[in-house]
Motif scaffolding. Structure first.
Motif, PDB file in Angstrom:
ATOM      1  N   ASP A  19       0.768  -1.393  -0.194  1.00 61.72           N
ATOM      2  CA  ASP A  19       0.079  -0.154  -0.073  1.00 61.72           C
ATOM      3  C   ASP A  19       0.792   1.397  -0.010  1.00 61.72           C
ATOM      4  O   ASP A  19       1.681   1.331   0.954  1.00 61.72           O
ATOM      5  CB  ASP A  19      -0.858  -0.133   1.242  1.00 61.72           C
ATOM      6  CG  ASP A  19      -2.045   1.223   1.149  1.00 61.72           C
ATOM      7  OD1 ASP A  19      -2.113   1.543   0.300  1.00 61.72           O
ATOM      8  OD2 ASP A  19      -2.577   1.298   2.252  1.00 61.72           O
ATOM      9  N   HIS A  20       0.819   1.855  -1.080  1.00 56.08           N
ATOM     10  CA  HIS A  20       1.730   3.471  -1.070  1.00 56.08           C
ATOM     11  C   HIS A  20       3.141   2.775  -1.095  1.00 56.08           C
ATOM     12  O   HIS A  20       3.726   3.328   0.041  1.00 56.08           O
ATOM     13  CB  HIS A  20       1.142   4.205   0.098  1.00 56.08           C
ATOM     14  CG  HIS A  20      -0.021   4.708  -0.177  1.00 56.08           C
ATOM     15  ND1 HIS A  20      -0.575   5.436  -1.000  1.00 56.08           N
ATOM     16  CD2 HIS A  20      -1.386   4.495   0.581  1.00 56.08           C
ATOM     17  CE1 HIS A  20      -1.837   5.512  -1.109  1.00 56.08           C
ATOM     18  NE2 HIS A  20      -2.338   5.139   0.339  1.00 56.08           N
ATOM     19  N   GLY A  21       3.583   1.967  -2.174  1.00 59.37           N
ATOM     20  CA  GLY A  21       4.833   1.465  -1.857  1.00 59.37           C
ATOM     21  C   GLY A  21       6.191   2.382  -1.933  1.00 59.37           C
ATOM     22  O   GLY A  21       7.283   1.808  -1.645  1.00 59.37           O
ATOM     23  N   SER A  22       5.804   3.640  -1.933  1.00 65.23           N
ATOM     24  CA  SER A  22       7.339   4.404  -2.203  1.00 65.23           C
ATOM     25  C   SER A  22       8.269   4.209  -1.016  1.00 65.23           C
ATOM     26  O   SER A  22       7.872   4.168  -0.066  1.00 65.23           O
ATOM     27  CB  SER A  22       6.892   5.848  -2.265  1.00 65.23           C
ATOM     28  OG  SER A  22       8.018   6.690  -2.391  1.00 65.23           O
ATOM     29  N   GLY A  23       9.499   3.809  -1.489  1.00 59.19           N
ATOM     30  CA  GLY A  23      10.494   3.759  -0.479  1.00 59.19           C
ATOM     31  C   GLY A  23      10.583   2.353   0.313  1.00 59.19           C
ATOM     32  O   GLY A  23      11.581   2.040   0.878  1.00 59.19           O
ATOM     33  N   ILE A  24       9.789   1.548  -0.498  1.00 60.83           N
ATOM     34  CA  ILE A  24       9.927   0.029   0.132  1.00 60.83           C
ATOM     35  C   ILE A  24      11.269  -0.697  -0.555  1.00 60.83           C
ATOM     36  O   ILE A  24      11.565  -0.556  -1.657  1.00 60.83           O
ATOM     37  CB  ILE A  24       8.807  -0.809  -0.291  1.00 60.83           C
ATOM     38  CG1 ILE A  24       7.729  -0.369   0.890  1.00 60.83           C
ATOM     39  CG2 ILE A  24       8.904  -2.308   0.106  1.00 60.83           C
ATOM     40  CD1 ILE A  24       6.251  -1.180   0.653  1.00 60.83           C
ATOM     41  N   VAL A  25      12.059  -1.324   0.350  1.00 56.62           N
ATOM     42  CA  VAL A  25      13.170  -2.101   0.160  1.00 56.62           C
ATOM     43  C   VAL A  25      13.229  -3.614   0.951  1.00 56.62           C
ATOM     44  O   VAL A  25      12.819  -3.552   1.965  1.00 56.62           O
ATOM     45  CB  VAL A  25      14.488  -1.517   0.553  1.00 56.62           C
ATOM     46  CG1 VAL A  25      15.607  -2.366   0.316  1.00 56.62           C
ATOM     47  CG2 VAL A  25      14.589  -0.090   0.055  1.00 56.62           C
ATOM     48  N   ILE A  26      13.179  -4.531  -0.222  1.00 57.96           N
ATOM     49  CA  ILE A  26      12.860  -5.892   0.054  1.00 57.96           C
ATOM     50  C   ILE A  26      14.463  -6.699  -0.388  1.00 57.96           C
ATOM     51  O   ILE A  26      14.405  -6.652  -1.379  1.00 57.96           O
ATOM     52  CB  ILE A  26      11.725  -6.643  -0.345  1.00 57.96           C
ATOM     53  CG1 ILE A  26      10.658  -5.945   0.130  1.00 57.96           C
ATOM     54  CG2 ILE A  26      11.925  -7.961  -0.087  1.00 57.96           C
ATOM     55  CD1 ILE A  26       9.373  -6.442  -0.533  1.00 57.96           C
ATOM     56  N   GLY A  27      15.204  -7.127   0.780  1.00 52.71           N
ATOM     57  CA  GLY A  27      16.671  -7.581   0.389  1.00 52.71           C
ATOM     58  C   GLY A  27      16.528  -9.148  -0.154  1.00 52.71           C
ATOM     59  O   GLY A  27      15.681  -9.872  -0.444  1.00 52.71           O
ATOM     60  N   GLU A  28      17.663  -9.318  -0.655  1.00 56.32           N
ATOM     61  CA  GLU A  28      17.881 -10.554  -1.201  1.00 56.32           C
ATOM     62  C   GLU A  28      17.562 -11.727  -0.585  1.00 56.32           C
ATOM     63  O   GLU A  28      16.946 -12.490  -1.247  1.00 56.32           O
ATOM     64  CB  GLU A  28      19.477 -10.985  -1.773  1.00 56.32           C
ATOM     65  CG  GLU A  28      19.709 -11.742  -2.419  1.00 56.32           C
ATOM     66  CD  GLU A  28      21.139 -12.046  -2.714  1.00 56.32           C
ATOM     67  OE1 GLU A  28      21.752 -13.019  -3.679  1.00 56.32           O
ATOM     68  OE2 GLU A  28      21.908 -11.271  -2.269  1.00 56.32           O
ATOM     69  N   THR A  29      17.801 -12.141   0.416  1.00 60.74           N
ATOM     70  CA  THR A  29      17.603 -13.175   1.414  1.00 60.74           C
ATOM     71  C   THR A  29      16.023 -13.231   1.980  1.00 60.74           C
ATOM     72  O   THR A  29      15.846 -14.072   3.081  1.00 60.74           O
ATOM     73  CB  THR A  29      18.700 -13.885   1.849  1.00 60.74           C
ATOM     74  OG1 THR A  29      18.999 -12.801   3.174  1.00 60.74           O
ATOM     75  CG2 THR A  29      19.797 -14.006   1.228  1.00 60.74           C
ATOM     76  N   THR A  30      15.223 -12.229   1.632  1.00 65.05           N
ATOM     77  CA  THR A  30      13.999 -12.057   2.556  1.00 65.05           C
ATOM     78  C   THR A  30      12.987 -13.190   1.977  1.00 65.05           C
ATOM     79  O   THR A  30      12.964 -13.612   0.806  1.00 65.05           O
ATOM     80  CB  THR A  30      13.155 -10.670   2.327  1.00 65.05           C
ATOM     81  OG1 THR A  30      14.362  -9.417   2.534  1.00 65.05           O
ATOM     82  CG2 THR A  30      12.223 -10.586   2.791  1.00 65.05           C
ATOM     83  N   GLU A  31      12.363 -13.742   2.950  1.00 65.52           N
ATOM     84  CA  GLU A  31      11.350 -14.607   2.770  1.00 65.52           C
ATOM     85  C   GLU A  31      10.274 -14.174   3.257  1.00 65.52           C
ATOM     86  O   GLU A  31       9.802 -13.762   4.400  1.00 65.52           O
ATOM     87  CB  GLU A  31      11.447 -16.214   3.273  1.00 65.52           C
ATOM     88  CG  GLU A  31      12.788 -16.410   2.905  1.00 65.52           C
ATOM     89  CD  GLU A  31      13.025 -17.972   3.448  1.00 65.52           C
ATOM     90  OE1 GLU A  31      12.370 -18.875   3.595  1.00 65.52           O
ATOM     91  OE2 GLU A  31      14.408 -18.040   4.027  1.00 65.52           O
ATOM     92  N   ILE A  32       9.090 -14.166   2.530  1.00 69.55           N
ATOM     93  CA  ILE A  32       7.621 -13.483   2.983  1.00 69.55           C
ATOM     94  C   ILE A  32       6.631 -14.538   2.595  1.00 69.55           C
ATOM     95  O   ILE A  32       6.371 -14.960   1.580  1.00 69.55           O
ATOM     96  CB  ILE A  32       7.082 -12.183   2.242  1.00 69.55           C
ATOM     97  CG1 ILE A  32       8.567 -11.091   2.446  1.00 69.55           C
ATOM     98  CG2 ILE A  32       6.033 -11.666   2.442  1.00 69.55           C
ATOM     99  CD1 ILE A  32       8.323  -9.728   1.561  1.00 69.55           C
ATOM    100  N   GLY A  33       5.726 -14.594   3.553  1.00 74.84           N
ATOM    101  CA  GLY A  33       4.678 -15.571   3.379  1.00 74.84           C
ATOM    102  C   GLY A  33       3.519 -14.914   2.601  1.00 74.84           C
ATOM    103  O   GLY A  33       3.652 -14.081   2.024  1.00 74.84           O
ATOM    104  N   ASP A  34       2.240 -15.789   2.936  1.00 78.35           N
ATOM    105  CA  ASP A  34       1.027 -15.329   2.262  1.00 78.35           C
ATOM    106  C   ASP A  34       0.158 -14.277   3.104  1.00 78.35           C
ATOM    107  O   ASP A  34       0.572 -13.982   4.258  1.00 78.35           O
ATOM    108  CB  ASP A  34       0.039 -16.427   2.278  1.00 78.35           C
ATOM    109  CG  ASP A  34       0.712 -17.739   1.343  1.00 78.35           C
ATOM    110  OD1 ASP A  34       1.638 -17.338   0.702  1.00 78.35           O
ATOM    111  OD2 ASP A  34       0.373 -18.742   1.482  1.00 78.35           O
ATOM    112  N   ARG A  35      -0.328 -13.377   2.426  1.00 86.18           N
ATOM    113  CA  ARG A  35      -1.230 -12.442   2.949  1.00 86.18           C
ATOM    114  C   ARG A  35      -0.675 -11.279   4.048  1.00 86.18           C
ATOM    115  O   ARG A  35      -0.874 -11.045   4.859  1.00 86.18           O
ATOM    116  CB  ARG A  35      -2.387 -13.100   3.928  1.00 86.18           C
ATOM    117  CG  ARG A  35      -3.192 -13.878   2.910  1.00 86.18           C
ATOM    118  CD  ARG A  35      -4.230 -14.631   3.944  1.00 86.18           C
ATOM    119  NE  ARG A  35      -3.817 -15.353   5.132  1.00 86.18           N
ATOM    120  CZ  ARG A  35      -3.200 -16.455   5.259  1.00 86.18           C
ATOM    121  NH1 ARG A  35      -2.930 -17.020   4.054  1.00 86.18           N
ATOM    122  NH2 ARG A  35      -2.909 -16.908   6.322  1.00 86.18           N
TER     123      ARG A  35
END
Length: 207
Positions: free
Chosen positions: A55-71
């Motif tokens: 939501d309003h994604g400006s400035g978001i950073v997600i690194g190389e080994t990040t793991e994100i689940g569902d929802r």
């Protein structure tokens, strides 16, 4: 399709698939192009589950080994980053159903339990339990499994400020101690001084 968050997620899906297929160069090029257009930087190697929402994604950073689940939901300015240049797992693992507020920073190979809430501008450098609400810098839980850990009752809209509450409690205690010291010295307390001040009334007419 015009939503920057949706565009960033779709671009990442393509880049991640190409990376898994062993295509050189192109995944990172897609990531750079997506960042320039959307303001969201997602490394192609990051693993992201279903129903991911930005939501309003400006400035978001997600690194190389990040793991994100569902929802999982991220608001603007969130960083899922590392803390050094070591190799291997160095970015957060975020479980299902997590919500991360604006400007929050999750750093290092930490784990965030399912259905946790991370308050806006919180800095998290340690593991977060399931169903916990975390605030502050450094971040600490104020609710776990729906039960208060400290401070007043909280919800997602009205998160407590532990520092402000501590300062308020100290100020009240100092005021009580000053009252007590004044009593021991035989001096009038602040409340007594106010009572002793003459009340101004209307001046009498005539002479």
């Amino acid at each position: 399709m015009n939503w920057a968050g949706v565009q960033a997620i779709l671009a990442h899906r393509v880049a991640h698939a190409l990376l898994d297929a062993g295509v050189p160069g192109l995944p990172m090029a897609i990531s750079y192009a997506s960042r320039a257009v959307t303001g969201v930087e997602i490394h192609p190697a990051a693993r992201i589950g279903d129903e991911f929402f930005i939501d309003h994604g400006s400035g978001i950073v997600i690194g190389e080994t990040t793991e994100i689940g569902d929802r999982v939901t991220l608001y603007q300015g969130v960083t899922l980053g590392g803390t050094g240049f070591q190799r291997g797992k160095r970015h957060p693992t975020v479980s299902d159903g997590v919500t991360i507020g604006s400007g929050a920073k999750l750093l290092g190979p930490i784990s965030v339990g399912h259905d946790a809430k991370i308050g806006a501008n919180t800095v998290v450098v340690a593991d977060v339990p399931d169903k916990a609400t975390v605030v502050g810098n450094p971040g600490h839980p104020v609710r776990v499994e729906g039960r208060k850990v400290e401070g007043p009752d909280t919800d997602w809209i009205h998160l407590p400020d532990p520092l402000a509450e501590a300062i308020k409690a100290l100020s009240e205690r100092i005021a009580r101690l000053e009252e007590r010291l004044a009593e021991l010295d035989g001096k009038p307390t602040e409340g007594e001084v106010r009572q002793l001040k003459p009340k101004r009334g209307p001046s009498s007419a005539g002479g």
